[in-house]
Each structure stands twice: as C-alpha cells, then as structure tokens.
Write an enzyme that holds these catalytic residues in place. Sequence first.
Site, PDB file in Angstrom:
ATOM      1  N   ASP A   1     -27.988 -72.380   5.752  1.00 17.07           N
ATOM      2  CA  ASP A   1     -29.064 -72.956   6.213  1.00 17.07           C
ATOM      3  C   ASP A   1     -29.884 -72.739   4.963  1.00 17.07           C
ATOM      4  O   ASP A   1     -29.246 -71.707   3.952  1.00 17.07           O
ATOM      5  CB  ASP A   1     -29.626 -72.632   7.554  1.00 17.07           C
ATOM      6  CG  ASP A   1     -30.633 -73.938   8.010  1.00 17.07           C
ATOM      7  OD1 ASP A   1     -31.783 -74.024   7.195  1.00 17.07           O
ATOM      8  OD2 ASP A   1     -29.821 -75.204   8.651  1.00 17.07           O
TER       9      ASP A   1
ATOM     10  N   HIS B   1     -29.297 -87.784   9.436  1.00 21.79           N
ATOM     11  CA  HIS B   1     -30.254 -88.808  10.305  1.00 21.79           C
ATOM     12  C   HIS B   1     -32.152 -88.141   9.443  1.00 21.79           C
ATOM     13  O   HIS B   1     -32.758 -88.645   9.647  1.00 21.79           O
ATOM     14  CB  HIS B   1     -30.466 -88.728  11.784  1.00 21.79           C
ATOM     15  CG  HIS B   1     -30.839 -88.154  12.324  1.00 21.79           C
ATOM     16  ND1 HIS B   1     -31.698 -87.924  13.549  1.00 21.79           N
ATOM     17  CD2 HIS B   1     -30.941 -86.081  11.808  1.00 21.79           C
ATOM     18  CE1 HIS B   1     -31.988 -87.253  14.357  1.00 21.79           C
ATOM     19  NE2 HIS B   1     -32.082 -85.702  12.762  1.00 21.79           N
TER      20      HIS B   1
HETATM   21  C1  LIG Z   1     -32.553 -80.867  12.338  1.00 21.68           C
HETATM   22  S1  LIG Z   1     -32.325 -79.900  11.878  1.00 21.68           S
HETATM   23  C2  LIG Z   1     -30.770 -79.031  13.029  1.00 21.68           C
HETATM   24  C3  LIG Z   1     -30.634 -78.171  12.661  1.00 21.68           C
HETATM   25  C4  LIG Z   1     -28.781 -77.685  13.651  1.00 21.68           C
HETATM   26  N1  LIG Z   1     -28.122 -78.861  12.637  1.00 21.68           N
HETATM   27  C5  LIG Z   1     -28.697 -78.650  14.755  1.00 21.68           C
HETATM   28  O1  LIG Z   1     -28.566 -80.169  14.928  1.00 21.68           O
HETATM   29  O2  LIG Z   1     -28.713 -77.584  15.812  1.00 21.68           O
HETATM   30  C6  LIG Z   1     -32.058 -79.748  10.515  1.00 21.68           C
HETATM   31  C7  LIG Z   1     -31.610 -78.589   9.308  1.00 21.68           C
HETATM   32  O3  LIG Z   1     -31.629 -79.067   8.063  1.00 21.68           O
HETATM   33  C8  LIG Z   1     -31.853 -77.737   7.567  1.00 21.68           C
HETATM   34  N2  LIG Z   1     -32.456 -78.315   6.000  1.00 21.68           N
HETATM   35  C9  LIG Z   1     -33.623 -78.669   5.308  1.00 21.68           C
HETATM   36  N3  LIG Z   1     -32.880 -78.527   4.423  1.00 21.68           N
HETATM   37  C10 LIG Z   1     -32.156 -77.759   3.940  1.00 21.68           C
HETATM   38  C11 LIG Z   1     -31.672 -77.854   2.590  1.00 21.68           C
HETATM   39  N4  LIG Z   1     -32.266 -78.220   1.369  1.00 21.68           N
HETATM   40  N5  LIG Z   1     -30.697 -76.859   2.259  1.00 21.68           N
HETATM   41  C12 LIG Z   1     -30.169 -75.954   3.449  1.00 21.68           C
HETATM   42  N6  LIG Z   1     -30.598 -76.472   4.910  1.00 21.68           N
HETATM   43  C13 LIG Z   1     -31.201 -77.376   5.405  1.00 21.68           C
HETATM   44  C14 LIG Z   1     -32.842 -76.997   8.264  1.00 21.68           C
HETATM   45  O4  LIG Z   1     -33.489 -75.788   8.240  1.00 21.68           O
HETATM   46  C15 LIG Z   1     -32.972 -77.548   9.506  1.00 21.68           C
HETATM   47  O5  LIG Z   1     -32.083 -76.306  10.147  1.00 21.68           O
END
Ligand SMILES: C[S@@+](CC[C@H](N)C(=O)[O-])C[C@H]1O[C@@H](n2cnc3c(N)ncnc32)[C@H](O)[C@@H]1O
Length: 381
Positions: A240, A278
């Site tokens: 992440d 999504h």
């Molecule tokens: C909607 S959350 C989902 C978290 C987890 N998968 C869950 O469902 O519990 C989206 C995740 O994408 C991560 N994220 C966003 N952009 C990112 C990037 N460029 N590289 C890595 N992680 C990213 C955010 O930090 C966040 O934790």
Amino acid sequence: MEKSGSSKHLVNPDDVINNGKELLEAQAHLWNHIFSFANSVSLYSATQLGIPDIIHSLGHGKPITLSQLISSLPINHTKAPGIFRLMRILVHSGFFGLQKLSTSASDHEEEGYVLTDYSRLLLKDNPLNSAPFLLAMIDPLLTHPWHSLTTWFNNDDATPFATSHGKSLWELGAIDPKFNRMFNDAMGSDAQLVMKVLLQDEYRGVFDGLESLVDLAGGTGTVAKAISEAFPQTECIVFDQPHVVAHLEGAKNLKYVGGNMFEGIPPADAVFMKWIMHDWNDEDGLKLLKRCKDAITSRKSLSSSAGNKKGKVIIVDMVLENQKQDKASTQTQLLFDVMMLGLLPGKERTEKEWAKLFADAGFTHYKITPLGLRSLIEVYP
Ligand SMILES: C[S@@+](CC[C@H](N)C(=O)[O-])C[C@H]1O[C@@H](n2cnc3c(N)ncnc32)[C@H](O)[C@@H]1O
C-alpha cells in the site's frame, strides 16, 4: 431570439396528474427520496452516542426501557424526547427491536429495546464491528462532496471530493493522519467481515496451493493477516502507499511493503484486490491489471520445473446486473456506484465491462462467484 433560460415550456395537461390519490402517491415517493438520507444520519448519531453498546451492556439480552437508555446516554437531558424519535425510526428500519418487558406488577405492559442482527454488527466488542465503516462513510469529510456533485458536473475536477477538498482522497489521507486512520479503520472493518466469509469452506479453496500472495492496496493488512494465519505456507505481502503501511509490523509469513502500485507490484502467485479496481477509471484500471499480470507471471515457481508459473488475480468488487437480484440489492449497488462517483474516479462495473478490461489486459479467462452484493472474481492469464 429568446434566451433558452427564460423560455417557458408549459407542461402538457395530459402529463399532469389529476387524480388526487395518484398525486399524493407521487408526492410520497418524492418525499421518501428527499428524506432517505435521514436513515443514514439517524444510524450515524445512534452509533456515535453508543446506543447499540448501551443496550448490549445494560440489557444482557433483555429489553431495556427508554428511560434506562436515556439515563445512560451522555446527552443534555432536555433533549431526551428526541431519543424516542431517533429510536422509533431505527426500530422501523430493523436496527432495534421492541419487546414487552416481563413485569408482573401491573397490567401496564412496558416495552423495551433489544438489539437485532443489524445493530449487533455495530457493537465495539464484535470482532466484525462495522461501526468504523458507518462512521467514516457518513463523516462530513466524505459526505460534503455530495453537495459538490452539480458543481463538479460543470468543472474540470477529477471528482466531487476534489471539488470539495481541493485534493484527492488519497492526497488528503497522506497529509491528514486523523482522516487516514478513520479511512483505514473503515476499510479494515469491512475486510474483517469479508475474510470471515472468504475463509469458510464454500470459498477458501480460492487460496489453496498459493506459495505467495500480494494483497494489493491492502490497507493496514486485515485481509493478508487473515490469509497468512489460515495458510501458514503462503508468504503474504501487504502492498500500500508508504504512509498507510509505515510503522506496521509483519509476522512470520506476513510482510508490509510501501510503494506506488502503478509503478510496480511484487511478484507473487496471486494478487488479491479488494475494493481497488472500483476506485479507478478504465484507463488506470487497465494499467493496474497489466501490472498484476506481470506480477503473477514473472515469479519463478519453486515447485514447478516448467519455468515461470502462471498465477491468478483475485478481485473482490461488485458486478452490476450479474444475477437475478431483488430490487433492494440492486438499489444498494447503484447507491454504492453513486457514492464512488462522489469520492473517487472509479465506478462499479457490469460483467461486460469487467470482461473487456480483462481481455484488454491480456487475460484469457475469468470466473465469477457471487459474494453477497459483491463478487469474487478470479482472473487467469
Ligand atoms: C478502498 S481502499 C481498500 C483497502 C483494502 N483493499 C480493503 O478493501 O480493505 C483502497 C486502498 O488503495 C490504496 N492506494 C491508493 N492509491 C495507491 C497507490 N498508488 N499505490 C498503492 N496503494 C494505493 C489506499 O491507500 C487504500 O488503502
């Protein structure tokens, strides 16, 4: 020439409802939609006040009266009548039940509040506590963008969230530790519930035989922790953004890696993505899927002599219109999609839209297993 803004187009008399009953029904439908946000805010307030926990701890499974509830609440007691009204709508929507108290003293039968399966999901001591998700989704930081929806339709911002806050949701998380924690806790609480289901016999086979798995954009690692404990032979990586995984400690077969997933994903037998695709539009979603394909095809198998091993991508997300659903489930999915419209550049997708993305990214086949409102999608190179 008359300006279009000032031109008057009278409604055709045939299109006006004249029947009084039908007119009132149309108004009732309108009111139901105008005020349905009150469902969310009532539940939000009851949860902030700790009402589910109070009923749980005071009642021990027995009903508690309105006066018991009120005397336990940290409120200005001149506002007590409001609690009756708050509880009345939450009883109506099934979050609390009303049961007769077993009093022998008089024929006056008093009723008390009990928890239901829905409000038990909001108890602090429930390992599947969904309150962090509720509290985050209705927090002003996440609901304010709704008021920017119309402005956003007329400007160049990426999302209504950006119109409201001047930055993307991920940018706000990077500079506001309180928001970052609230959002990650919300995701973690959903992940807890999803993993409880995914590790049951019906679904857990999806993780069988994997030597390694990356939980891509896996937040603070709830999914990967559960998989690493259930499958001690599987090496799990939570990947992440650096500020999300900073200071988190791994375990024997669990590691945290910070980075930007668009720049590279650690190689593994499987890449797991829950609520990731999504978040992104088709262009970025396609880039991500291509990165995932590289990650699952570049790893040399330890056990296979056949050279590079081909793995799979495991997605947990919605598939719209994928099954014969009841009207309420379809509505929840569509509400969720509009929520995505407000917060992020992503969207919920139909099977046709998923299939196109998978094919464009070079995958050959996929399998969809329904998982409540969401689906478990396995995608193969
Ligand atoms: C909607 S959350 C989902 C978290 C987890 N998968 C869950 O469902 O519990 C989206 C995740 O994408 C991560 N994220 C966003 N952009 C990112 C990037 N460029 N590289 C890595 N992680 C990213 C955010 O930090 C966040 O934790």
